[in-house]
Design a protein around this motif. Structure first.
Motif, PDB file in Angstrom:
ATOM      1  N   SER A   1       0.843  -1.208   0.000  1.00 50.78           N
ATOM      2  CA  SER A   1       0.000   0.000   0.000  1.00 50.78           C
ATOM      3  C   SER A   1       0.870   1.247   0.000  1.00 50.78           C
ATOM      4  O   SER A   1       0.765   2.091  -0.897  1.00 50.78           O
ATOM      5  CB  SER A   1      -0.930  -0.009   1.217  1.00 50.78           C
TER       6      SER A   1
ATOM      7  N   TRP B   1      -4.173   2.085  -5.003  1.00 50.05           N
ATOM      8  CA  TRP B   1      -4.843   0.816  -4.713  1.00 50.05           C
ATOM      9  C   TRP B   1      -4.785  -0.155  -5.894  1.00 50.05           C
ATOM     10  O   TRP B   1      -4.747  -1.369  -5.690  1.00 50.05           O
ATOM     11  CB  TRP B   1      -6.298   1.059  -4.269  1.00 50.05           C
TER      12      TRP B   1
ATOM     13  N   VAL C   1      -1.857  -2.505  -5.572  1.00 51.30           N
ATOM     14  CA  VAL C   1      -1.657  -3.241  -4.325  1.00 51.30           C
ATOM     15  C   VAL C   1      -1.723  -4.757  -4.560  1.00 51.30           C
ATOM     16  O   VAL C   1      -0.849  -5.507  -4.097  1.00 51.30           O
ATOM     17  CB  VAL C   1      -2.685  -2.796  -3.261  1.00 51.30           C
TER      18      VAL C   1
END
Lengths: 338, 338, 338, 338
Positions: free
Chosen positions: A272, A278, A281
């Motif tokens: 992260s 995102w 990730v």
């Protein structure tokens, strides 16, 4: 340590360097080559920091270290993998450890929802920040002790042990009252006062690599905690600073096999903070596991677009649960479990 | 802040982003281009850290800041150069300020000799470390309060005000009792607890750029001190981390004109830590002054080959005095004095 | 592009900037905020490189690009994944492509043994250098055309298509006679004359990211080849330069999901050059596949300790075969085949 | 070279390493320490690139070079400063050499005006690009041979010798017909084919450091030219890539004293490319001279806001003339002339 002398160094200077080496408690071994005379300083020089000052002599061209500068953290001294246990969760064994939760603890309802979400999604440890190190003085600085209480309540609710960051030496005792693992953030990796303090806390420590910390310096910071008498150190790669700007930091996964070679300590990955987005990730979480990490720490938030910090890099709980499912298949393929 | 939307974002998502911007207390201004629709968030967004979370929305491609994130540190808000005065020594005016002394305070005799040496050589402020942040736990960690007392004695002897590093929030009061300037070291540039504490200390602060700190982050760290009510901040460039290894760090002199453009705060250069080798200290000190720095901080030691820390980058007192002489000619050539 | 004006810019300067934008063939859209006036230059500015010069105006504070600077390489223009086909081997589809072989072609017997070894181990394409870019003029510079002939013979023997590096525009034709894929090495990623030439060669191109090349610059270099009329470009991440020295370069696996987001081009990973040590090749190869790479290029040598180049990062054929077996299980776990 | 063995290496492996070292033509010297056995490879290993492959042996922990890898470029072999003479202009002596002109040659009138301007302002050599390496294929690529002719005409007009970039080996002859100094740009610093070609051109070469080139690699690239028989190499620092983004590159002035220590070659500074912003050119030009550079290369354009390349970093002729005046005072203060 090897001391390389400048060409043409006279014998009396060579003798002087040897005397200085012996004065520090090491043996000197002179080797005269065609191009350079070098002097080996023989013995364990890790406790001989003064050796470095010899570079100030006019006859010295350079100093070349031969041994790694850390000892307790080294695999040479401790060949078997270390396993850190947190309330029954093992970090460093065949089973992967997943830590997840919000960047910041924002409120009781926010934390409860995320804690239940990550538990359902497969997390083993709950993360959440109560004291927040923020680049800008105008940003949300965390709920402080109130946040710690909410974390403890979430642990009671879900049974998940809690990891949270501590920022100051004189807050270690307070944070240790509530938390199961003390996190040292990237910006404090060379806050040696803090490292000494958590070395005496009796609690496992999650140590995040700094954004400009070499792997050797990272292991020296671990050495501070170990030398303080605390063997329960978990390392965490979370991205270093490079010229590339499409990611917030450059997650340096090479650090995983390098650390596994140099050290016995368990190491996890933070995709992260490492990427800052995102969308990256999940792939980088998988890559971290594929190259040998012992676990992950992942930011999850129920409503990232309203998060008080690090929203852009947070997964929603459903995406987190899907990722854990994919990681399970991956773990199996490489001979581990999740 | 400008919010760039992904191509094909439907009107209801555009409206949603606008509502969120207005909910934060800013005005939204939509601009539809051929390739992208962008939304300007109008108003002073420096106190609106939550704006950043909008990047988490699926329809948002990127966020583009328009304003610098700092305010009190900015030249825009404070156009005139700030001058920080320390016991009659002005930092930031036409006259250059020279700080010099040993890396570590090692003993009374060592410090006294160096202090007298740098005073004779032309220094205005005495530097010396009592609390030492060391990469290895096995290295000399400083004389602590005893070192502070020796510094105070050296000040009495020479009349030079003293700058020394403070490592922990709860040591600020102690260090401030003895020191004239509180130094925040490179490793603590994002130790925000410490920054808040020195912001309330009433003492001038020497803030050293971290090895991976951008200039904007550096000015945000200064903003912490200024926002705490302390206007007396002196910035110091001391080298950043790059791939180059012939120098210990890469002294980034570009930071001097960049900081002079963005900020009103005085800025000095540390060529000792910046290069790590005494042979490079004199040329880089001159370069620092030539590009506009307001002063220098230079490590000087009577016997570098026996120094307990940073010997290789320390000048002997005679070399320091010669350098100050050369700097005097240089200062004159660029319209300053020394 | 957004042009940010300095505070207090008078209307006549705003008008002047607008006129200049329109003179370049774009539309100008002025937006007056509380703190700054900004001007949007509306239209496709990728072909308007002169826009950049506006930053030279005294009233301009900064320029902010909104669009990515590449077009043919972008996923926005070409949403579906591209697949490059080399003699029946598809790079970019569900099946992973493995390229392997020695750093340098050294002799007929060396190459034949490695070629048979990597074929047996599971490689799809044979790599081997005939023209070698070497940092030192005293290092082995490659067998040149003789090496190309040996590669062609190895292809005949094993049926594996061949990828090899070309260093100069006027050698493209020669290399293309023997090779199936033309490799552009990291040091030539901004050798634009060479990029233009391979853009016209009619052969697939393997483009390695430079050690200081941002992902956007990397895609602009691909754009040179694509704009030359050659759609068959395979990208390769092979490590960037950072401060970390335990690995030869820092393999930047984050580039894989970033490139997959920004571009439709296939991308593979070179864990051999990326890490510089054979012990790290297997874990980083797995990580590369786990985060979405379409294949790998791996150095294999029968006797690394006698290799004329890059021995330390070469796998022996048996280790390579074991790695491919492990990758097969991993590929299956993430929904791909090998 | 020193070969560090892993702990516990058996004697037969030590013997094997020694035999291999002797097989390469060096002598082996074994030194058994408490923690490590090391083997010195004695002799001039710069021509023994195969030594590096020993790192592939399982018993080898690491290789540690003792000698610098370059020879002809080293001050050790050639202690006195080299001076490169271009049509009566000496680069490397007490007098500073100033090169100036536009980034790109755009037209006869543009070049003539700038050439006359920089001559009047105090330049000794005219710079101007005819073949332009551009990151984007859609940017202006230079006037090519037409540009060379305009440069020759400007030389005739002003008497200033001309430096211009060559991009390809097979254009060296053409460029050498028109130019007095052949420039190798940052992106070609490891284009070894091109380096070999200019090594045989008989013309002085201006070699710009690459954005990710270490100083040792930079000197190895110079070694290519010197080893080709061309002694007239001028080095140029022009900025490296780091994490800092307020400047286009990070001009690494530390390189000046480091190169002066390691090499006899003259070295100049390019503050225009190094910073990317005209406002920083003057301070960094002064800093470059203050730390020992032998000259400068500065971009000057009559109308930067209309420049076809690099407008934002170009000075107008009047600002250039003022800067040269300031540099003259500075040069005098440090014992040089201009």
């Amino acid at each position: 340590m090897i001391i390389v002398l400048k060409p043409g160094t006279p014998d009396r200077d060579i003798d002087d360097v040897c005397r200085r080496i012996e004065g520090i408690g090491l043996r000197a071994h002179v080797s005269r080559g065609e191009q350079r005379t070098i002097i080996g300083a023989i013995g364990d020089d890790r406790f001989k920091a003064r050796l470095q000052a010899l570079e100030a002599l006019e006859c010295v061209e350079s100093l070349v270290p031969i041994l790694q500068p850390f000892k307790l953290a080294s695999r040479e001294v401790h060949p078997a993998d270390s396993v850190v246990e947190v309330d029954g969760v093992k970090i460093g064994g065949p089973r992967l450890a997943i830590m997840a939760g919000p960047c910041s603890v924002e409120s009781e309802s926010q934390l409860r929802a995320v804690a239940e979400g990550v538990k359902a999604g497969g997390a083993h440890i709950l993360r959440g920040g109560a004291f927040k190190p923020r680049t800008s003085p105008y940003a949300f600085q965390g709920l402080e002790e109130e946040g710690l209480k909410l974390l403890a309540a979430a642990r009671k609710l879900t049974g998940l042990p809690v990891v949270t960051e501590v920022l100051e030496p004189d807050k270690v005792e307070l944070v240790a009252e509530y938390a199961d693992v003390l996190q040292i953030g990237a910006r404090n990796i060379q806050n040696f006062s803090l490292l000494k303090e958590v070395g005496q806390s009796g609690k496992p420590v999650l140590l995040k690599r700094g954004m400009a910390t070499t792997i050797k310096e990272f292991l020296l910071s671990a050495e501070y905690v170990l030398a303080g008498g605390n063997p329960d150190v978990v390392l965490c790669e979370r991205g270093i600073r490079t010229f590339e700007t499409t990611t917030r930091f450059t997650l340096d996964l090479n650090a995983i096999p390098v650390i596994k070679k140099l050290s016995h300590l368990p190491v996890i990955v933070d995709p992260s903070h490492g990427t800052g987005h995102w969308e990256y990730v999940a792939p980088m979480a998988k890559a971290g596991i594929a190259c040998g990490a012992d676990g992950l720490i992942i930011e999850v938030h129920g409503n990232p677009a309203e998060a008080l910090s690090d929203g852009p890099q947070s997964l929603k709980p459903d995406k987190f649960a899907r990722l854990v499912g994919e990681l399970r298949a991956l773990a199996h393929a490489i001979g581990r479990t999740l």
